[in-house]
Design an enzyme around this catalytic site. Structure first.
Site, PDB file in Angstrom:
ATOM      1  N   GLU A  64       0.838  -1.199   0.000  1.00  0.00           N
ATOM      2  CA  GLU A  64       0.000   0.000   0.000  1.00  0.00           C
ATOM      3  C   GLU A  64       0.877   1.254   0.000  1.00  0.00           C
ATOM      4  O   GLU A  64       0.599   2.230  -0.719  1.00  0.00           O
ATOM      5  CB  GLU A  64      -0.900   0.034   1.249  1.00  0.00           C
ATOM      6  N   CYS A  96      -0.196   0.222   7.593  1.00  0.00           N
ATOM      7  CA  CYS A  96      -0.678   0.618   6.266  1.00  0.00           C
ATOM      8  C   CYS A  96      -2.043   1.289   6.346  1.00  0.00           C
ATOM      9  O   CYS A  96      -2.374   2.143   5.532  1.00  0.00           O
ATOM     10  CB  CYS A  96      -0.769  -0.599   5.361  1.00  0.00           C
ATOM     11  N   THR A 174      17.272 -42.912  -5.022  1.00  0.00           N
ATOM     12  CA  THR A 174      17.767 -41.543  -4.826  1.00  0.00           C
ATOM     13  C   THR A 174      19.286 -41.421  -4.854  1.00  0.00           C
ATOM     14  O   THR A 174      19.816 -40.308  -4.870  1.00  0.00           O
ATOM     15  CB  THR A 174      17.284 -40.990  -3.473  1.00  0.00           C
ATOM     16  N   ARG A 197      13.689 -23.191  -2.907  1.00  0.00           N
ATOM     17  CA  ARG A 197      14.509 -22.733  -1.771  1.00  0.00           C
ATOM     18  C   ARG A 197      14.326 -21.233  -1.556  1.00  0.00           C
ATOM     19  O   ARG A 197      14.135 -20.783  -0.421  1.00  0.00           O
ATOM     20  CB  ARG A 197      16.001 -22.985  -2.050  1.00  0.00           C
ATOM     21  N   THR A 209      22.714 -36.539   5.437  1.00  0.00           N
ATOM     22  CA  THR A 209      22.993 -35.861   4.164  1.00  0.00           C
ATOM     23  C   THR A 209      24.210 -34.953   4.298  1.00  0.00           C
ATOM     24  O   THR A 209      25.040 -34.866   3.387  1.00  0.00           O
ATOM     25  CB  THR A 209      21.739 -35.062   3.717  1.00  0.00           C
TER      26      THR A 209
END
Ligand SMILES: NC(=O)c1ccc[n+]([C@@H]2O[C@H](COP(=O)([O-])OP(=O)(O)OC[C@H]3O[C@@H](n4cnc5c(N)ncnc54)[C@H](OP(=O)(O)O)[C@@H]3O)[C@@H](O)[C@H]2O)c1
Length: 392
Positions: A64, A96, A174, A197, A209
């Site tokens: 705004e 706003c 995988t 991401r 991982t």
């Protein structure tokens, strides 16, 4: 609030859906404004669009205010189409609703109230008290919610929306048995993951991982596949990389992990009994405890991400162990699966460690909400269907 039938309003009402849709599209041009919602605004005077605005990042002008600044004195007597109720509180910027009142706006058209308890009708009340006519277009509520699913999730459920990314071969594998996984999917899929991401408050993985792949989990602007114009409207939020989260019950994360040397904050969750960590003096690492059992408690992590970091959306990019655990805990709101047309064979690693499914009636099921071919791969977006017999 005014509840009038459209035909009683004014001769321009036929254009209102067009202006509201434009406000929604402006909001959608930004990947994320987390922890704030994405919001767009269109100012219309005498049936003509006089200016537009969008909220591009936390701390930047709200939609705004941007539209009012662009319009200058022309905004007096104008109608503002805003994709969410204007705020009533002081955050990083001023309210706003006050800005719209001060600019002499005559009417504000919105699709829904902001569920944030700091706003929730207070913006509407303030504007109405000041003589602004506030009109709701509820036909646009679903679209307005779809713009900010993570924001609504955090505010309404006290935890972020959890999106799990899985990249797999045609036979659901995988990584090769030796751990090699670069690359199963093609460049178009990987660019799509980069955009996921960039649109997330946090990217979360498991220590498995980290120890196998040593990933960066960062956003690389040259790999986003965005046009110059899109990069420009996202410039501010690209400067604030998503948090990287590692679930590491026993604090095995090494200080040499690649992600620690990159820009942005890393949060490592461990259990209460974990040993001291060699990361304790790292300045861009928060060490946190989530639970006192053998493993990090997933629900506690999500509650902490909402409460301590105002995370709206978390993207899980983990291996089969942690992904399986999240699904087993029924904490996944959306799956994004990239399928590459290649076979890795039965020696390769499975998509998920998910045990204990002994009857078809207990199998977790999903609804496909989007399918897309990206170059040579296929992308599926799925929502879990409630199956009371799964994991009971
Ligand atoms: N294709 C893909 O999309 C993709 C994405 C990422 C990784 N990968 C592949 O996945 C492989 C690594 O798999 P992974 O299963 O070892 O890694 P992972 O799922 O990322 O991490 C597993 C570890 O997370 C920790 N953890 C913490 N809290 C947990 C909880 N509540 N439940 C379960 N685990 C928890 C456990 O270690 P602690 O008990 O020590 O905490 C566990 O061993 C690599 O080969 C990598 O390339 C594939």
């Amino acid at each position: 609030m005014q509840h009038k039938h459209n035909t009683e309003l004014d001769a321009t009402f036929l254009d209102w859906p067009v202006h509201m849709q434009r406000a929604l599209d402006l909001a959608d041009s930004v990947l994320t404004a987390a922890p704030n919602p994405r919001v767009g605004c269109v100012l219309v005077h005498d049936g003509q669009v006089i200016s537009e605005g969008w909220h591009s990042a936390a701390g930047a002008d709200h939609a705004e205010v941007m539209a009012l600044t662009n319009a200058g004195r022309d905004s007096r007597g104008a109608t503002a189409f805003v994709s969410l109720e204007p705020c009533a509180h002081h955050g990083k910027t001023g309210p706003c609703s006050d800005a719209l009142i001060a600019a002499g706006i005559a009417r504000v058209v919105i699709p829904m109230q902001d569920p944030n308890p700091e706003v929730a009708g207070k913006g509407i009340a303030k504007m109405e008290e000041a003589g602004i006519e506030v009109i709701m277009l509820p036909d646009f509520e679903t679209a307005a919610r779809r713009l900010n699913p993570g924001f609504f999730h955090r505010i309404e459920q006290g935890r972020p929306l959890v999106r799990m990314k899985l990249a797999m071969s045609l036979d659901g594998r995988t990584a090769l048995a030796n751990g090699a996984s670069k690359w199963i999917t093609d460049a178009a899929s990987r660019a799509d993951v980069q955009r996921l991401r960039a649109a997330s408050s946090a990217v979360l993985t498991g220590i498995g991982t980290v120890l196998t792949d040593d990933p960066s989990l960062n956003v690389r602007r040259d790999e986003l596949g965005l046009s110059e114009a899109q990069l420009l409207s996202n410039e501010l939020n690209l400067q604030e990389p998503p948090l990287r989260i590692v679930l590491d019950s026993g604090r095995r994360m090494p200080a040499t992990a690649k992600m620690l040397g990159l820009e942005g904050q890393v949060v490592v969750y461990s259990t209460a009994s974990a040993d001291d960590s060699e990361l304790r003096d790292s300045k861009n690492v928060d060490l946190r405890v989530a639970g006192s059992g053998d493993r990090v408690e997933l629900q506690t992590v999500l509650e902490s991400l909402a409460a301590d970091y105002q995370c709206n959306d978390v993207l899980i990019e983990a291996g089969p162990t942690l992904c399986g655990a999240f699904l087993q805990s029924k904490l996944v709101d959306e799956l994004v699966v990239y399928i590459a047309p290649k076979l890795l064979g039965s020696d390769a690693k499975p998509l998920l460690e998910l045990v204990g499914i002994t009857q078809m009636s207990g199998a977790p099921e999903f609804q496909i909400v989007e399918t897309q071919q990206l170059d040579s791969d296929v992308k599926l977006v799925l929502k879990p269907l409630a199956n009371p017999r799964f994991n009971e």
